[in-house]
Design a protein around this motif. Structure first.
Motif, short mmCIF file in Angstrom:
data_model
loop_
_atom_site.label_atom_id
_atom_site.label_comp_id
_atom_site.label_asym_id
_atom_site.label_seq_id
_atom_site.Cartn_x
_atom_site.Cartn_y
_atom_site.Cartn_z
N HIS A 156 0.75 -1.01 -0.02
CA HIS A 156 -0.10 -0.03 0.06
C HIS A 156 0.82 1.21 0.02
CE1 HIS A 156 1.04 0.00 4.22
NE2 HIS A 156 0.45 -1.17 4.47
N PRO A 157 0.36 2.55 -0.27
CA PRO A 157 1.05 3.49 -0.47
C PRO A 157 1.99 3.75 0.83
CG PRO A 157 -0.89 4.16 -1.21
CD PRO A 157 -1.11 2.69 -0.63
N ARG A 158 1.45 3.62 1.90
CA ARG A 158 2.02 4.06 3.19
C ARG A 158 3.54 3.07 3.21
NH1 ARG A 158 1.73 6.11 8.40
NH2 ARG A 158 3.67 5.75 9.50
N ALA A 159 3.28 1.75 2.97
CA ALA A 159 4.33 0.73 2.90
C ALA A 159 5.46 1.28 1.86
CB ALA A 159 4.05 -0.51 2.46
N ALA A 160 4.93 1.61 0.50
CA ALA A 160 5.88 2.15 -0.09
C ALA A 160 6.76 3.13 0.29
CB ALA A 160 5.29 2.82 -1.61
N ALA A 161 6.24 4.24 0.87
CA ALA A 161 6.84 5.27 1.47
C ALA A 161 7.75 5.04 2.48
CB ALA A 161 5.94 6.31 2.36
N ASP A 162 7.30 3.99 3.41
CA ASP A 162 8.30 3.31 4.39
C ASP A 162 9.62 2.70 3.71
OD1 ASP A 162 6.86 4.51 6.57
OD2 ASP A 162 5.65 2.51 6.79
N ALA A 163 9.35 1.95 2.80
CA ALA A 163 10.52 1.35 2.13
C ALA A 163 11.12 2.41 1.42
CB ALA A 163 10.03 0.26 1.05
N ARG A 164 10.79 3.47 0.89
CA ARG A 164 11.53 4.39 0.21
C ARG A 164 12.50 5.31 1.37
NH1 ARG A 164 7.57 6.02 -2.46
NH2 ARG A 164 6.89 7.86 -1.07
N SER A 165 11.86 5.17 2.70
CA SER A 165 12.36 6.08 3.68
C SER A 165 13.70 5.24 4.16
CB SER A 165 11.57 6.17 4.83
OG SER A 165 12.10 6.82 6.09
N GLU A 166 13.37 3.91 4.19
CA GLU A 166 14.64 3.18 4.78
C GLU A 166 15.98 3.18 3.59
OE1 GLU A 166 15.95 -1.51 5.98
OE2 GLU A 166 13.71 -1.00 5.48
N ARG A 167 15.59 3.35 2.23
CA ARG A 167 16.50 3.38 1.48
C ARG A 167 17.34 4.78 1.60
NH1 ARG A 167 12.73 1.05 -2.11
NH2 ARG A 167 11.98 3.21 -2.91
N GLU A 168 16.46 5.82 1.72
CA GLU A 168 16.95 7.34 1.89
C GLU A 168 17.57 7.66 3.29
OE1 GLU A 168 13.78 9.66 0.83
OE2 GLU A 168 13.66 9.13 -1.24
N ASN A 169 17.26 6.83 4.37
CA ASN A 169 17.76 7.15 5.72
C ASN A 169 19.03 6.90 5.63
OD1 ASN A 169 18.27 6.86 8.45
ND2 ASN A 169 16.11 6.30 8.79
N VAL A 170 19.84 7.69 5.92
CA VAL A 170 21.35 7.85 5.80
C VAL A 170 21.94 7.21 7.13
CG1 VAL A 170 21.75 9.50 4.07
CG2 VAL A 170 21.60 10.07 6.60
N VAL A 171 21.07 7.17 8.30
CA VAL A 171 21.48 6.44 9.25
C VAL A 171 21.61 4.94 9.23
CG1 VAL A 171 21.15 5.98 11.76
CG2 VAL A 171 20.59 8.24 10.99
N LEU A 172 20.51 4.49 8.64
CA LEU A 172 20.57 3.06 8.31
C LEU A 172 21.73 2.71 7.26
CD1 LEU A 172 16.90 2.31 8.03
CD2 LEU A 172 18.12 2.15 9.90
N GLN A 173 21.82 3.42 6.19
CA GLN A 173 22.95 3.33 5.16
C GLN A 173 24.22 2.98 5.88
OE1 GLN A 173 22.51 5.06 1.13
NE2 GLN A 173 20.32 5.92 2.16
#
Length: 501
Positions: free
Chosen positions: A37-54
């Motif tokens: 769903h859209p919220r899930a897509a946003a969260d996945a995108r956030s993980e890719r963009e989240n520089v702390v996780l990266q």
């Protein structure tokens, strides 16, 4: 936080400112799956963009790469310190763009005006801080870190001439202050090779024991650690004993976290521990073997285990960048300080491993035990008892795997306000490197709570035959106590009330 160098350094730093993959899959929460769903897509995108996780993942990959290049596993305390430094740098750089948070070394001196406290500036400061820390820790991998910085849209060359007040300049000032402190923390990072042990730091009481030919008479103190001559003919050296005296990140008194004295050989408590470990080894199930092998994590160190748990929580709870800065700071400061306390416990008590104590106690007696890969449980002479896993090159008490994961579980519990975890995983059939063909079917894993996950990791070392029950129970209590204190200190940094600031 030890601040002995901070005041003399603050003004000069401000001046500079103006100048083995296992065949295991962990199921991520649905919110991280972009197809739902859209919220899930946003969260996945956030993980890719989240520089702390990266940058967290980049740090783990750096430890793996160094392990492959040197042919040496990452010592657990080095792993904890590495993650601690990187996430300390990330936090201190980020704090300059928060209205209340203070850095661990320079307090609020790097605070930027309100108009500059943007996500873009935070991301850039975090990235330059992590890059600076990693390049200091693993200089041979600088090209890799440069490439990572470029992939995020930043020019590594900016660090050489950062504009005053820019995110890069803030990051370098914050990180260099931390590195100056850490270069003098007693870990010997700057030795050649890094973390080399100075002569006289530790001398074993017992002579080396050949894993294939036990010499009872040479074991003069059965409850003290004995280096092993391994199957490849190498003699173990106690790994990084200097960490027992290294300077922690936030705790003040390591002695108050050291657990009680373990039982002496010949006491009823020690005898019971020996019998229990023999019984456990003789009755190993496929599941227990698979879990023991899975949780070794030799290349990146056992302090890396809770990183995956935190990443899961980040996706599950839809973390912002600010959330993950704080979570991974508290988590990895706890892991770094746990490394010091655990190594102090190991070196000071110098307690023997099951492989030597059991062989000493049962030499000349018939016992049941695992006989080796593909051989199952057989009746063997006690002098030939063997653990399922290879025994590490340092003392037993307490369990580092338990201490690191207990500390991680407690930080996650404190941060989220609940022990609820909810991850699942699987160890694939036939994935064993110890006994090819095992497990004969997939082994399903489920962790309803952080505590359950930490307990499984701790018990994996008991099933592996490299620890005693009391190594685990005391390590768990000690790791949790330390983590609660680190969390209390972390919150005071977050809200700007820390006395060192």
């Amino acid at each position: 936080m030890t601040r002995s160098l901070t005041r003399s350094r603050r003004w000069t730093t401000l001046g500079a400112l103006t100048a083995l993959t296992f065949a295991t899959a962990v199921t991520v929460p649905a919110a991280a799956t972009p197809d739902d769903h859209p919220r899930a897509a946003a969260d996945a995108r956030s993980e890719r963009e989240n520089v702390v996780l990266q940058w967290n993942q980049q740090t783990i990959e750096a430890m793996k790469a160094n392990s492959r290049a040197t042919g040496q596993n990452t010592p657990p305390p080095v792993s904890g310190r590495t993650l601690g430094i990187v996430h300390n740098a990330i936090y201190d750089a980020w704090a300059a763009y928060d209205r209340r948070a203070v850095g661990t070394e320079l307090g609020g001196d790097l605070r930027r005006p309100r108009a500059e406290r943007t996500t873009a500036n935070k991301r850039k400061a975090i990235s330059f801080a992590a890059h600076r820390a990693l390049a200091d820790l693993y200089p041979a991998q600088r090209a890799t870190f440069d490439a990572k910085l470029k992939s995020l849209g930043y020019d590594p060359a900016e660090a050489a001439d950062a504009a005053p007040g820019s995110p890069a300049a803030v990051a370098l000032a914050a990180t260099d202050a931390i590195l100056e402190e850490r270069h003098q923390d007693g870990s010997n990072q700057l030795a050649s090779p890094p973390y080399a042990t100075a002569p006289g730091t530790y001398t074993p009481v017992n002579a080396p024991q050949d894993v294939n030919h036990f010499d009872k008479e040479a074991l003069v103190a059965p409850d003290r650690w004995a280096p092993l001559i391994t199957a490849d003919g190498k003699t173990q050296q106690f790994v990084t004993p200097q960490f027992a005296d290294a300077r922690p990140f936030v705790i003040d008194d390591t002695a108050k976290y050291v657990p009680p004295t373990p039982p002496k050989y010949g006491t009823p408590e020690a005898d019971a521990a020996i019998e229990k470990q023999i019984e456990r080894n003789a009755g190993l199930t496929e599941r227990q073997k698979a879990i023991a092998e899975h949780w070794q994590w030799p290349q990146e160190g056992s302090s890396s285990v809770p990183q995956a748990w935190a990443r899961f929580v980040s996706a599950r709870d839809h973390h912002t960048l600010d959330d993950d800065v704080k979570l991974f700071f508290a988590l990895n400061i706890a892991e770094a300080d746990e490394a010091v306390v655990d190594w102090k416990t190991k070196r000071d008590f110098d307690y023997g491993r099951p492989i030597t104590m059991i062989r000493y106690a049962k030499s000349g007696q018939e016992i049941k035990g695992w006989a080796g890969p593909g051989k199952g449980t057989q009746t063997i002479d006690g002098s030939k008892w063997r653990p399922y896993l290879n025994t590490p090159g340092f003392a037993a008490y307490g369990s580092g795997h338990t201490g690191f994961t207990a500390a991680g579980a407690e930080i996650l519990k404190q941060f989220t306000g609940s022990d609820r975890y909810g991850a699942t995983g699987v160890i694939k059939a036939g994935s064993s490197q110890i006994e090819p063909g095992l497990p004969t079917k997939d082994v399903a894993l489920k962790w309803p709570t952080f505590s359950a996950a930490a307990k499984e990791v701790g018990y994996s070392r008991l099933w592996g035959g490299v620890h005693w029950e009391f190594d685990h129970t005391e390590g768990d209590a000690q790791g949790r106590k330390l983590a609660r204190d680190v969390w209390a200190e972390s919150k005071r940094y977050f809200d700007g009330t820390h006395p060192d600031a």
